[in-house]
Design a protein around this motif. Structure first.
Motif, PDB file in Angstrom:
ATOM      1  N   UNK A 108     -31.116  29.185  15.250  1.00 45.82           N
ATOM      2  CA  UNK A 108     -31.159  30.225  14.093  1.00 45.82           C
ATOM      3  C   UNK A 108     -30.818  31.773  13.980  1.00 45.82           C
ATOM      4  N   UNK A 109     -31.413  32.161  15.145  1.00 49.46           N
ATOM      5  CA  UNK A 109     -31.258  33.680  15.396  1.00 49.46           C
ATOM      6  C   UNK A 109     -29.881  33.975  15.950  1.00 49.46           C
ATOM      7  N   UNK A 110     -29.151  33.004  16.161  1.00 48.20           N
ATOM      8  CA  UNK A 110     -27.721  33.439  16.893  1.00 48.20           C
ATOM      9  C   UNK A 110     -27.896  33.184  18.569  1.00 48.20           C
ATOM     10  N   UNK A 111     -29.066  32.984  18.958  1.00 53.85           N
ATOM     11  CA  UNK A 111     -29.109  32.935  20.309  1.00 53.85           C
ATOM     12  C   UNK A 111     -28.719  31.753  20.951  1.00 53.85           C
ATOM     13  N   UNK A 112     -28.040  31.484  22.291  1.00 54.51           N
ATOM     14  CA  UNK A 112     -27.690  30.206  22.795  1.00 54.51           C
ATOM     15  C   UNK A 112     -28.899  29.256  23.133  1.00 54.51           C
ATOM     16  N   UNK A 113     -28.471  28.161  22.767  1.00 57.15           N
ATOM     17  CA  UNK A 113     -29.427  26.857  23.180  1.00 57.15           C
ATOM     18  C   UNK A 113     -28.955  26.643  24.418  1.00 57.15           C
ATOM     19  N   UNK A 114     -29.826  26.765  25.692  1.00 57.68           N
ATOM     20  CA  UNK A 114     -29.309  26.795  27.049  1.00 57.68           C
ATOM     21  C   UNK A 114     -29.100  25.333  27.326  1.00 57.68           C
ATOM     22  N   UNK A 115     -29.848  24.339  26.803  1.00 55.98           N
ATOM     23  CA  UNK A 115     -29.447  22.849  27.087  1.00 55.98           C
ATOM     24  C   UNK A 115     -28.450  22.121  26.272  1.00 55.98           C
ATOM     25  N   UNK A 116     -27.426  23.051  25.427  1.00 53.98           N
ATOM     26  CA  UNK A 116     -26.810  22.471  24.723  1.00 53.98           C
ATOM     27  C   UNK A 116     -27.146  21.754  23.684  1.00 53.98           C
ATOM     28  N   UNK A 117     -25.928  21.041  22.886  1.00 55.28           N
ATOM     29  CA  UNK A 117     -26.260  20.255  21.716  1.00 55.28           C
ATOM     30  C   UNK A 117     -25.291  18.953  21.743  1.00 55.28           C
ATOM     31  N   UNK A 118     -25.750  17.926  21.055  1.00 61.62           N
ATOM     32  CA  UNK A 118     -24.770  16.935  21.148  1.00 61.62           C
ATOM     33  C   UNK A 118     -24.072  17.067  19.751  1.00 61.62           C
ATOM     34  N   UNK A 119     -22.571  16.673  20.024  1.00 63.49           N
ATOM     35  CA  UNK A 119     -21.893  17.209  18.967  1.00 63.49           C
ATOM     36  C   UNK A 119     -22.062  16.386  17.595  1.00 63.49           C
ATOM     37  N   UNK A 120     -22.173  16.950  16.169  1.00 61.99           N
ATOM     38  CA  UNK A 120     -22.422  16.218  15.292  1.00 61.99           C
ATOM     39  C   UNK A 120     -21.208  15.108  15.069  1.00 61.99           C
TER      40      UNK A 120
END
Length: 719
Positions: A410-422
């Motif tokens: 939410x702060x615009x920082x990278x999520x290092x472990x990535x995310x699964x595509x919606x």
């Protein structure tokens, strides 16, 4: 954490700033990969910091910070500053940064490509503390940077690192701060360097049409024609290797298999009978003197017995069998794959060549998946088994996986472990077939592991933690794939080799732009059997690849922009030469061509997104089809539009053009096509043996085409 000795050196530490000691962890405030050995984490005192535990992308190369590159007088200050970059969560944002905190990989690249050179220059000016840097010194640095013969992009990076060091001044003690005022009075970098940096994506060169066509053709050939043979041979090789002394040792057991008296004899007899039935020789190997002898290692592996069995009386059945000794050890069933109606290879696959063929098959699967999905290279390399599902209700093949670029909190920082595509990628069945091949090729959870032979362990002491292949390894794989095809073509006298496109090495990063080009320029081009690029595009737009977060629509928009400008130039030249236009949209066509030529001639784009925005301009909504030109107005279009009416990338379906549509215009070039089609129908209608239903249908179509030609010619005469 702060010792009195350090306070004497650095002075007062700002409130809220953590200050490391010699034993402080380098990645103190970073998420770490599951299973990380905490005892091996780098400490502040180390001169080389291992950042790999905080990098979750499996395809990334080993990433470290080597402070030996920094002059001794600034080395400690650099370490304190880099530690804050890695662990402090609040700072002034550098212009253009999206989040509050830089990603670990971003920091490593900033150090390697920019900061180390800045600090080396400072040290050369006898700077021993950052507080000694003045605005005048920064002006001198700018002059020195302009004198260096380095690309503009590198100059940008080095100025950015000065700005970043200044942005962090509030979390550093006074002795480590740059001057209060922003460097160079906050003037834009492009003004300081008198040049605009072109985005890296824009410099990606597409793969030439003949090269990509043959590359894809051979990849499909591997998957559809060669895969079963390679999979069978590779599986048997793995089984045989597991039965060898080396295989048992790698598996963690050196226990030799034992047979009860009389058990080995029937196995040897069955083994020899099988060789006779297949007309094959005993596995052989050459000694140092060149003599061809029985390879007892492979005989023992096939029988799953100890190598020492060769010394038994029972083993004499092998030497006295009368079978010849062959040059090779064959694995897998007889070749079943066909190539122009003939087996694709003269004999069974050899034990020693099975790994290479397996790697080539893996590369073929990568080409198909990466190219026909539109996914980024890193996204493909991080795919895992089970990523493909089939929706029976819609008939769609869905590919799920992680994404890293654009995965932010939410702060615009990278999520290092990535995310699964919606929204998963929607792919064609050929991509699903390639995934299934990979799932059978090896047991790794990743589709593209570093090594396909799972028994080969990674060397001890390596810092890289990711198990997926790296980008540069894929580049080598592509080169090996092309080399194999060339060798086979030379051996067989074939002409369908993969030609060099003269644009540098084949890299997977070039696939997306190339796919966009083919979809825009060759929508009817065949990619496999009856599958066309138009079909692939339709599928892709239904899933993640069709969303702007994927980046693929921007690639497509850039190719579409280039193509439309080329068409616009041709249209403007034809109008100037007196080309006649007919049809309900003729006046709109003439207005758009003349106005667009004035507005867009000489326009230069630096980013793909600019192309996407400009494509929404109505002046560019002209589409040439077969025998007609669509001057698109989405509100009056009679065809089924591709995309939403308010989307700048919406296009008409020119294959489904309706004769009475108000968007139709016809140029002299269109009428030439109509005349050729009418001439073909004249022959069909004149054929007395034509079926009555077909005769009547084609006669009506011929009458319609004649009306179009006559109306166009009347308009030309009335001018």
């Amino acid at each position: 954490m702060t010792t009195p000795a350090l306070l004497d050196v650095w002075g007062e530490i700002p409130e809220g700033t953590q200050w490391p000691g010699p034993d402080t962890l380098v990645l103190l405030n970073r998420d770490l990969r599951p299973g990380t050995d905490l005892s091996r984490l780098s400490r502040f005192r180390d001169d080389r910091w291992d950042l790999n535990p905080a990098i979750f992308e499996d395809h990334y190369p080993s990433t470290t910070l080597n402070f030996a590159l920094i002059p001794a007088e600034l080395r400690l200050a650099a370490k304190f500053y880099l530690w804050q970059l890695l662990n402090h969560t609040e700072c002034r944002r550098v212009r253009g940064a999206r989040g509050k905190r830089s990603a670990v990989v971003t920091i490593a690249r900033a150090y390697l490509n920019g900061l180390q050179f800045v600090l080396q220059w400072f040290a050369a000016q006898q700077v021993t503390q950052f507080c000694q840097v003045t605005q005048e010194l920064l002006d001198d640095y700018l002059v020195a940077l302009e004198d260096e013969e380095i690309p503009l992009d590198y100059r940008y990076r080095r100025l950015t690192e000065v700005r970043r060091l200044w942005a962090y001044r509030d979390v550093l003690p006074p002795v480590m701060r740059l001057p209060d005022a922003p460097p160079w009075a906050g003037e834009d970098t492009q003004d300081l360097l008198r040049g605009n940096r072109v985005g890296r994506e824009n410099r990606t060169r597409r793969i030439a049409e003949p090269t990509m066509q043959m590359l894809l053709l051979w990849a499909i050939r591997f998957i559809e024609d060669f895969a079963e043979d390679i999979l069978g041979a590779h599986a048997e090789r793995l089984r045989l290797h597991a039965n060898t002394t080396d295989g048992r040792r790698r598996a963690g057991t050196n226990k030799q298999p034992r047979h009860r008296p009389g058990e080995l004899r029937p196995k040897i007899i069955a083994y020899l009978e099988d060789l006779r039935e297949r007309g094959e020789a005993l596995p052989g190997t050459r000694t140092v003197t060149g003599e061809l002898v029985v390879s007892w290692r492979h005989v023992a592996a096939a029988l799953n017995c100890a190598d020492s069995a060769r010394h038994t009386a029972t083993a004499r059945l092998v030497t006295e069998s009368g079978l010849p000794v062959g040059e090779h050890v064959y694995v897998g069933p007889p070749v079943s794959g066909q190539w122009d109606g003939q087996p694709w290879r003269p004999d069974r696959i050899h034990y020693d060549e099975a790994p290479r063929l397996a790697r080539l098959l893996s590369t073929a699967c990568f080409i198909v998946i990466a190219y026909l999905s539109g996914a980024r290279v890193g996204e493909v390399l991080n795919l895992r088994r089970g990523c493909i599902t089939h929706d029976a209700d819609t008939g769609l093949w869905l590919m799920e996986g992680l994404y890293f670029k654009g995965a932010e909190d939410q702060d615009g920082n990278k999520i290092p472990e990535g995310q699964v595509r919606h929204d998963p990628w929607v792919v064609i069945e050929l991509v699903a077939r390639a995934v299934r091949v990979l799932e059978r090729l090896h047991p790794s959870p990743l589709l593209f592991p570093i090594r396909i032979e799972h028994y080969i362990k990674r060397p001890q002491g390596g810092k890289r933690l990711g198990e997926a292949r790296r980008d540069n390894e894929i580049t080598k794989d592509l080169a090996a794939f092309v080399a194999w095809v060339s060798t086979e073509c030379d051996r067989r006298g074939r002409t369908d080799r993969i030609p060099d496109d003269g644009r540098g090495r084949l890299k997977a990063s070039r696939f997306r732009r190339t796919l966009a080009w083919f979809i825009r320029r060759r929508p009817r081009g065949l990619i496999a059997a009856s599958i066309q690029y138009g079909h692939a595009h339709t599928r892709m737009l239904q899933g993640y690849a069709g969303t702007y977060e994927s980046g693929f629509p921007d690639e497509y928009a850039f190719e579409d922009w280039l193509y439309r400008l080329e068409c616009l130039a041709d249209d403007e030249q034809a109008l100037t030469a007196g080309e006649h236009i007919s049809g309900p949209a003729a006046d709109t066509y003439r207005h758009r061509v003349n106005a667009a030529s004035r507005e867009f001639a000489g326009r230069v784009l630096t980013k793909e997104r600019q192309a996407r925005d400009l494509l929404g301009n109505t002046l560019l909504q002209i589409y040439h089809g077969e025998g007609m030109t669509c001057v698109l107005n989405p509100t009056t279009a009679a065809c089924q539009l591709r995309g939403d009416a308010d989307d700048p990338l919406v296009t008409p379906d020119t294959d489904d053009c309706r004769p009475k549509c108000l968007n139709i215009a016809r140029t002299d070039r269109d009428i030439e096509y109509v005349r050729r089609r009418a001439a073909e129908l004249v022959e069909i209608v004149a054929d007395p043996l034509a079926p009555p239903i077909r005769h009547e249908r084609e006669r009506h179509e011929l009458d319609r085409l004649k009306s179009i030609i006559e109306a166009h010619e009347r308009g030309a005469e009335d001018r």
